[in-house]
Design a protein around this motif. Sequence first.
Motif, PDB file in Angstrom:
ATOM      1  N   ARG A 185      43.643   6.648  13.701  1.00 20.49           N
ATOM      2  CA  ARG A 185      43.144   5.668  12.695  1.00 20.49           C
ATOM      3  C   ARG A 185      44.487   4.992  12.089  1.00 20.49           C
ATOM      4  O   ARG A 185      44.584   3.814  11.951  1.00 20.49           O
ATOM      5  N   LYS A 188      35.573   5.265  25.314  1.00 23.44           N
ATOM      6  CA  LYS A 188      34.784   4.895  24.330  1.00 23.44           C
ATOM      7  C   LYS A 188      35.142   5.630  22.839  1.00 23.44           C
ATOM      8  O   LYS A 188      35.091   5.074  22.032  1.00 23.44           O
ATOM      9  N   GLY A 231      37.446   3.115  21.445  1.00 19.30           N
ATOM     10  CA  GLY A 231      36.577   2.710  20.555  1.00 19.30           C
ATOM     11  C   GLY A 231      37.114   2.891  19.076  1.00 19.30           C
ATOM     12  O   GLY A 231      36.716   2.005  18.205  1.00 19.30           O
ATOM     13  N   LEU A 232      37.823   3.976  18.902  1.00 18.38           N
ATOM     14  CA  LEU A 232      38.655   3.913  17.506  1.00 18.38           C
ATOM     15  C   LEU A 232      39.599   2.844  17.209  1.00 18.38           C
ATOM     16  O   LEU A 232      39.252   2.306  16.039  1.00 18.38           O
ATOM     17  N   ASP A 288      37.071  -0.075  16.271  1.00 18.28           N
ATOM     18  CA  ASP A 288      36.388  -0.064  15.013  1.00 18.28           C
ATOM     19  C   ASP A 288      37.247  -0.237  14.043  1.00 18.28           C
ATOM     20  O   ASP A 288      36.910  -0.830  13.001  1.00 18.28           O
ATOM     21  N   THR A 289      38.504   0.328  14.085  1.00 20.68           N
ATOM     22  CA  THR A 289      39.410  -0.094  12.924  1.00 20.68           C
ATOM     23  C   THR A 289      39.937  -1.403  12.995  1.00 20.68           C
ATOM     24  O   THR A 289      39.860  -1.960  11.838  1.00 20.68           O
ATOM     25  N   ARG A 327      37.753  -3.732  13.644  1.00 18.51           N
ATOM     26  CA  ARG A 327      36.651  -4.631  12.914  1.00 18.51           C
ATOM     27  C   ARG A 327      36.735  -4.519  11.316  1.00 18.51           C
ATOM     28  O   ARG A 327      36.433  -5.285  10.757  1.00 18.51           O
ATOM     29  N   GLU A 328      37.158  -3.118  11.001  1.00 19.04           N
ATOM     30  CA  GLU A 328      37.338  -3.060   9.604  1.00 19.04           C
ATOM     31  C   GLU A 328      38.362  -3.862   8.942  1.00 19.04           C
ATOM     32  O   GLU A 328      37.929  -4.498   7.872  1.00 19.04           O
ATOM     33  N   ASP A 374      37.512  -9.712  20.302  1.00 25.85           N
ATOM     34  CA  ASP A 374      37.771  -8.598  21.012  1.00 25.85           C
ATOM     35  C   ASP A 374      37.553  -9.083  22.355  1.00 25.85           C
ATOM     36  O   ASP A 374      36.667  -9.607  22.675  1.00 25.85           O
TER      37      ASP A 374
END
Length: 365
Positions: free
Chosen positions: A147, A179, A183-184, A187-188, A190-191, A203
């Motif tokens: 992350r 995933k 995926g990490l 997700d990071t 999007r945050e 994305d």
Amino acid sequence: MTRPTVSLIEGDGIGPEITAATVRAIDAAGGQLDWDRVDAGASAVTRHGDPLPAATIESIKRTGLALKAPLATPSGGGYRSVNVTLRQHFDLYANVRPARTLAGVPSRFTNVDLVIVRENTEDLYAGIEHYIDPRRTAAESIAIITRFGSERVIVYAFEYARRHGRRKVTLVHKANILKMSNGLFLDTGREVAKRYPDIEFDDMIVDATAMKLVIAPERFDVIVTMNLFGDILSDLAAGLIGGLGVAPAANIGDAPVASSITASGTASGAPSGAPSGAAPGGRACAMFEAVHGTAPDIAGKGIANPTGLMLSAAMLLDHVDQGAAAGRLRAGVMAALANAETRTGDLGGKASTAQYTDAVIREMG
Ligand code: NAD
């Protein structure tokens, strides 16, 4: 205006020729830089018995800035790539590769203007590999995505977009299959995107990105992605504008890492994902370089094309808030390339390095 000092590495092969041309062009553009000339690569082995002398590391630590011409790396054995060692030692986590159509440079498209921001320290390049069995019939390579590493490069991409008036960041991944690791990263992203409401965010899966890049490159603005995909896509993007010969690059870190380096040039910098160490004054560290190699076949002939290093120098000038000089340098390069009379041999012209540089300077206006 402050006048930063920059560690200048002339490099090997055509390096000294394109460096001299670039320094002339920076001066003519009104760039306010002082140079600390240091050695690396094969020429450093000849002069100091070490491809990456301690004095070179100390200089970059002090200045936080480097302009670097290509360095020869022996294939199969010999010393480790000094380029890779420098990136790791200074934890230069963001590799920034703009790809913009240059009039006069033969290419399939006329409308490319995108920037790829590649994570430079993690993923499959973390160097975690082994054979699974003693007979070496199977091997495993592990991709590390953290992350911390994801966030800092994605934040860099958004900040870059904001600073350069770009409207969109596209995060490229393979999170449908990978995933957890990808995926990490997604997700990071999007945050982080929520903190930049002024920049559009989307994305895209990497295979679809490869196809869209060669069909409609104008769809892209800033791309941020992980190390392996970034490596591949940034060369693909260079192909869209006529190849690696004219492509510039920057490697950006947060701060020089306080770590030791052996005489053979082996770094022991911060591990991937770890925060970079304290730097004198906590200054950010950045290294600017042409993407092409040392071109040993034409070295010493005075015919090398200095465009890649000149455009890297324009990125350096932007980085130190000398945007007006960067703009003059780019304008000179664009105009000199647009004229068949002033192009170098690799682009079908007859001009020498010096004649091309004269034209760049004349065209700055
Ligand atoms: P190269 O990029 O040096 O040369 C490939 C071809 O492109 C040659 O025909 C060369 O003449 C031409 N070329 C490259 N740059 C040019 C320029 N500015 N003007 C005109 N023509 C140019 O690639 P290579 O031959 O695979 O590598 C030679 C050496 O460079 C190797 O030791 C390699 O490790 C090193 N290298 C260094 C870097 C770097 O320091 N960033 C990058 C790539 C390769």
